[in-house]
Write an enzyme that holds these catalytic residues in place. Structure first.
Site, PDB file in Angstrom:
ATOM      1  N   LYS A 291      27.538  50.383  28.381  1.00  0.00           N
ATOM      2  CA  LYS A 291      26.900  49.068  28.288  1.00  0.00           C
ATOM      3  C   LYS A 291      27.176  48.408  26.939  1.00  0.00           C
ATOM      4  O   LYS A 291      27.490  47.216  26.870  1.00  0.00           O
ATOM      5  CB  LYS A 291      25.393  49.204  28.516  1.00  0.00           C
ATOM      6  CG  LYS A 291      25.030  49.561  29.945  1.00  0.00           C
ATOM      7  CD  LYS A 291      23.536  49.783  30.103  1.00  0.00           C
ATOM      8  CE  LYS A 291      23.182  50.141  31.537  1.00  0.00           C
ATOM      9  NZ  LYS A 291      21.728  50.362  31.717  1.00  0.00           N
TER      10      LYS A 291
ATOM     11  N   CYS B  87      21.276  50.870  25.994  1.00  0.00           N
ATOM     12  CA  CYS B  87      20.272  51.860  26.392  1.00  0.00           C
ATOM     13  C   CYS B  87      20.286  52.045  27.905  1.00  0.00           C
ATOM     14  O   CYS B  87      20.611  51.119  28.650  1.00  0.00           O
ATOM     15  CB  CYS B  87      18.865  51.410  25.990  1.00  0.00           C
ATOM     16  SG  CYS B  87      18.602  51.147  24.228  1.00  0.00           S
ATOM     17  N   ASP B  88      19.916  53.243  28.322  1.00  0.00           N
ATOM     18  CA  ASP B  88      19.732  53.481  29.753  1.00  0.00           C
ATOM     19  C   ASP B  88      18.681  54.570  29.932  1.00  0.00           C
ATOM     20  O   ASP B  88      18.701  55.578  29.218  1.00  0.00           O
ATOM     21  CB  ASP B  88      21.031  53.915  30.428  1.00  0.00           C
ATOM     22  CG  ASP B  88      20.877  53.977  31.932  1.00  0.00           C
ATOM     23  OD1 ASP B  88      20.959  52.907  32.566  1.00  0.00           O
ATOM     24  OD2 ASP B  88      20.639  55.075  32.471  1.00  0.00           O
ATOM     25  N   SER B  89      17.762  54.349  30.862  1.00  0.00           N
ATOM     26  CA  SER B  89      16.664  55.292  31.073  1.00  0.00           C
ATOM     27  C   SER B  89      16.673  55.851  32.491  1.00  0.00           C
ATOM     28  O   SER B  89      16.882  55.109  33.453  1.00  0.00           O
ATOM     29  CB  SER B  89      15.315  54.607  30.810  1.00  0.00           C
ATOM     30  OG  SER B  89      15.216  54.161  29.474  1.00  0.00           O
TER      31      SER B  89
ATOM     32  N   GLY C 163      19.097  57.201  27.020  1.00  0.00           N
ATOM     33  CA  GLY C 163      20.314  57.298  26.225  1.00  0.00           C
ATOM     34  C   GLY C 163      20.434  56.075  25.343  1.00  0.00           C
ATOM     35  O   GLY C 163      20.188  54.951  25.785  1.00  0.00           O
TER      36      GLY C 163
END
Length: 208
Positions: A50, A77-79, A114
Protein backbone atom coordinates in the site's frame (compact mmCIF):
# COMPACT_ATOMS: atom_id res chain seq x y z
CA UNK A 1 5.00 15.59 5.53
CA UNK A 2 3.29 12.31 6.35
CA UNK A 3 1.04 10.61 3.79
CA UNK A 4 -1.42 8.07 5.17
CA UNK A 5 -1.79 5.46 2.40
CA UNK A 6 -5.21 4.34 3.56
CA UNK A 7 -8.87 5.23 3.26
CA UNK A 8 -9.49 4.16 6.86
CA UNK A 9 -11.47 6.67 8.91
CA UNK A 10 -10.24 5.08 12.15
CA UNK A 11 -6.60 5.68 11.24
CA UNK A 12 -7.44 9.18 10.08
CA UNK A 13 -9.07 9.99 13.43
CA UNK A 14 -6.13 8.55 15.37
CA UNK A 15 -3.70 10.87 13.57
CA UNK A 16 -6.03 13.86 13.84
CA UNK A 17 -6.58 13.34 17.57
CA UNK A 18 -2.82 13.06 18.05
CA UNK A 19 -2.39 16.35 16.16
CA UNK A 20 0.01 14.77 13.68
CA UNK A 21 0.09 16.69 10.40
CA UNK A 22 -0.71 14.45 7.43
CA UNK A 23 -2.69 14.03 4.25
CA UNK A 24 -4.73 10.95 3.43
CA UNK A 25 -4.51 9.20 0.06
CA UNK A 26 -6.06 5.80 -0.60
CA UNK A 27 -3.65 3.36 -2.24
CA UNK A 28 -6.47 1.39 -3.93
CA UNK A 29 -4.22 -1.67 -3.79
CA UNK A 30 -5.88 -5.01 -4.60
CA UNK A 31 -5.20 -7.07 -1.47
CA UNK A 32 -6.04 -10.31 -3.30
CA UNK A 33 -2.73 -9.98 -5.16
CA UNK A 34 -0.76 -10.90 -2.02
CA UNK A 35 -0.53 -14.62 -1.28
CA UNK A 36 0.84 -15.22 2.22
CA UNK A 37 -0.49 -17.78 4.71
CA UNK A 38 1.16 -16.41 7.84
CA UNK A 39 -1.21 -13.75 9.19
CA UNK A 40 1.49 -11.54 10.71
CA UNK A 41 3.55 -11.62 7.52
CA UNK A 42 0.43 -11.00 5.42
CA UNK A 43 -0.42 -7.76 7.21
CA UNK A 44 3.19 -6.62 6.87
CA UNK A 45 3.35 -7.32 3.14
CA UNK A 46 0.00 -5.62 2.53
CA UNK A 47 1.13 -2.53 4.42
CA UNK A 48 4.31 -2.42 2.33
CA UNK A 49 2.42 -2.78 -0.94
CA UNK A 50 0.00 0.00 0.00
CA UNK A 51 2.79 2.43 0.89
CA UNK A 52 4.83 1.44 -2.17
CA UNK A 53 1.89 2.01 -4.49
CA UNK A 54 1.67 5.65 -3.38
CA UNK A 55 5.43 6.09 -3.80
CA UNK A 56 5.41 4.59 -7.30
CA UNK A 57 2.38 6.55 -8.49
CA UNK A 58 3.07 9.89 -6.80
CA UNK A 59 3.32 11.73 -10.14
CA UNK A 60 -0.20 10.65 -11.07
CA UNK A 61 -1.72 11.65 -7.72
CA UNK A 62 -3.54 14.96 -7.39
CA UNK A 63 -1.61 16.42 -4.46
CA UNK A 64 -2.68 19.56 -2.56
CA UNK A 65 -1.67 22.78 -4.32
CA UNK A 66 0.86 23.78 -1.65
CA UNK A 67 2.47 20.35 -1.28
CA UNK A 68 6.03 21.68 -1.47
CA UNK A 69 7.81 19.49 1.04
CA UNK A 70 11.36 18.26 0.43
CA UNK A 71 10.87 15.13 2.52
CA UNK A 72 7.85 12.84 2.58
CA UNK A 73 6.98 9.90 4.82
CA UNK A 74 4.46 7.38 3.51
CA UNK A 75 2.62 5.22 6.04
CA UNK A 76 0.94 2.00 4.95
CA UNK A 77 -1.09 -0.14 7.36
CA UNK A 78 -3.16 -3.29 7.22
CA UNK A 79 -5.06 -5.03 10.02
CA UNK A 80 -6.26 -8.60 10.33
CA UNK A 81 -7.88 -10.25 13.34
CA UNK A 82 -6.72 -13.76 14.20
CA UNK A 83 -9.07 -16.11 16.04
CA UNK A 84 -8.09 -19.70 16.81
CA UNK A 85 -5.31 -19.45 14.24
CA UNK A 86 -7.62 -18.29 11.46
CA UNK A 87 -7.75 -14.87 9.82
CA UNK A 88 -10.96 -12.91 10.35
CA UNK A 89 -11.21 -10.01 7.92
CA UNK A 90 -14.39 -8.03 7.36
CA UNK A 91 -17.46 -10.31 7.48
CA UNK A 92 -19.05 -10.73 4.05
CA UNK A 93 -22.60 -10.42 5.40
CA UNK A 94 -24.69 -10.34 8.57
CA UNK A 95 -24.89 -14.13 8.81
CA UNK A 96 -21.12 -14.45 8.83
CA UNK A 97 -20.82 -11.62 11.37
CA UNK A 98 -23.30 -13.39 13.65
CA UNK A 99 -21.46 -16.72 13.39
CA UNK A 100 -18.15 -15.09 14.19
CA UNK A 101 -19.45 -13.20 17.20
CA UNK A 102 -21.07 -16.37 18.51
CA UNK A 103 -17.60 -17.94 18.42
CA UNK A 104 -15.72 -14.93 19.81
CA UNK A 105 -18.10 -14.33 22.72
CA UNK A 106 -16.22 -14.92 25.98
CA UNK A 107 -13.01 -15.74 24.12
CA UNK A 108 -9.93 -13.86 22.89
CA UNK A 109 -8.04 -13.26 19.67
CA UNK A 110 -5.18 -11.23 18.26
CA UNK A 111 -5.38 -8.06 16.21
CA UNK A 112 -2.34 -7.81 13.95
CA UNK A 113 -1.52 -4.53 12.22
CA UNK A 114 1.30 -4.43 9.70
CA UNK A 115 3.03 -1.05 9.47
CA UNK A 116 5.35 0.22 6.74
CA UNK A 117 6.93 3.67 6.85
CA UNK A 118 8.77 4.85 3.74
CA UNK A 119 11.10 7.82 4.14
CA UNK A 120 11.80 9.73 0.95
CA UNK A 121 13.07 12.91 -0.66
CA UNK A 122 10.64 14.81 -2.86
CA UNK A 123 11.01 17.41 -5.60
CA UNK A 124 7.71 19.30 -5.69
CA UNK A 125 8.37 20.87 -9.10
CA UNK A 126 8.97 17.57 -10.92
CA UNK A 127 7.02 15.39 -8.43
CA UNK A 128 9.95 12.98 -8.35
CA UNK A 129 10.05 10.95 -5.15
CA UNK A 130 13.00 8.81 -4.09
CA UNK A 131 12.64 6.36 -1.20
CA UNK A 132 15.71 6.50 1.03
CA UNK A 133 14.69 4.19 3.88
CA UNK A 134 11.90 1.89 4.97
CA UNK A 135 10.82 0.63 8.39
CA UNK A 136 8.43 -2.32 8.70
CA UNK A 137 6.82 -3.98 11.70
CA UNK A 138 3.74 -5.96 12.67
CA UNK A 139 2.29 -4.95 16.03
CA UNK A 140 -0.03 -7.46 17.73
CA UNK A 141 -2.58 -6.87 20.50
CA UNK A 142 -4.52 -9.51 22.43
CA UNK A 143 -8.23 -8.74 22.59
CA UNK A 144 -10.56 -10.31 25.18
CA UNK A 145 -14.30 -10.32 24.51
CA UNK A 146 -17.11 -10.30 27.06
CA UNK A 147 -19.55 -13.19 27.22
CA UNK A 148 -22.52 -11.89 25.26
CA UNK A 149 -26.20 -12.74 25.25
CA UNK A 150 -27.60 -13.87 21.93
CA UNK A 151 -29.77 -10.75 21.77
CA UNK A 152 -26.69 -8.54 22.16
CA UNK A 153 -24.99 -10.24 19.23
CA UNK A 154 -28.09 -9.85 17.06
CA UNK A 155 -28.42 -6.16 17.94
CA UNK A 156 -24.77 -5.47 17.20
CA UNK A 157 -24.88 -7.28 13.88
CA UNK A 158 -28.07 -5.41 12.95
CA UNK A 159 -26.19 -2.12 13.47
CA UNK A 160 -24.05 -3.21 10.47
CA UNK A 161 -20.89 -1.91 12.16
CA UNK A 162 -19.23 -5.36 12.14
CA UNK A 163 -19.39 -5.50 8.34
CA UNK A 164 -16.92 -2.63 7.97
CA UNK A 165 -14.24 -3.71 10.45
CA UNK A 166 -11.39 -6.20 10.49
CA UNK A 167 -12.52 -9.01 12.77
CA UNK A 168 -16.08 -7.72 12.77
CA UNK A 169 -15.73 -5.26 15.64
CA UNK A 170 -14.83 -1.62 16.19
CA UNK A 171 -13.18 -0.72 19.49
CA UNK A 172 -13.98 2.96 18.99
CA UNK A 173 -17.61 2.25 18.05
CA UNK A 174 -20.56 0.27 19.35
CA UNK A 175 -18.36 -2.81 19.68
CA UNK A 176 -16.19 -1.16 22.32
CA UNK A 177 -18.55 -2.12 25.13
CA UNK A 178 -18.13 -5.80 24.29
CA UNK A 179 -14.36 -5.81 24.75
CA UNK A 180 -13.30 -6.92 28.21
CA UNK A 181 -9.66 -5.89 28.01
CA UNK A 182 -6.67 -5.49 25.72
CA UNK A 183 -3.12 -6.72 26.26
CA UNK A 184 -0.75 -4.62 24.19
CA UNK A 185 -1.12 -1.45 22.17
CA UNK A 186 -4.61 0.07 22.43
CA UNK A 187 -4.51 2.19 19.26
CA UNK A 188 -3.19 -0.80 17.31
CA UNK A 189 -6.62 -2.40 17.67
CA UNK A 190 -8.03 0.62 15.82
CA UNK A 191 -5.61 0.09 12.95
CA UNK A 192 -2.47 2.03 13.80
CA UNK A 193 0.05 1.78 16.64
CA UNK A 194 0.70 5.40 17.57
CA UNK A 195 3.62 4.52 19.90
CA UNK A 196 5.31 2.62 17.04
CA UNK A 197 4.77 5.52 14.65
CA UNK A 198 6.14 8.07 17.11
CA UNK A 199 9.27 6.02 17.87
CA UNK A 200 9.89 5.32 14.17
CA UNK A 201 9.66 9.00 13.25
CA UNK A 202 11.84 10.14 16.15
CA UNK A 203 14.59 7.69 15.13
CA UNK A 204 14.82 9.66 11.88
CA UNK A 205 14.85 13.02 13.65
CA UNK A 206 11.18 13.77 13.00
CA UNK A 207 9.20 14.88 16.05
CA UNK A 208 5.44 14.49 15.43
Amino acid sequence: MLILASASQSRKKLLENSQIEFIQISSNFDEALVKEKDISNLTLELSFQKASRIALNIQEIDLPEKFNYSSVEILGCDSIFEFNGRPFGKPSDKDEAYRRWSQMSGEFGFLHTGHTLLFSTFDSSSKILKVTKKIKKTVSSKVYFSKLQDEEIKNYVDSLEPLYCAGGFALEGKGGKYIERIDGCFSNVMGLSLPWLRKSLIKEGIFP
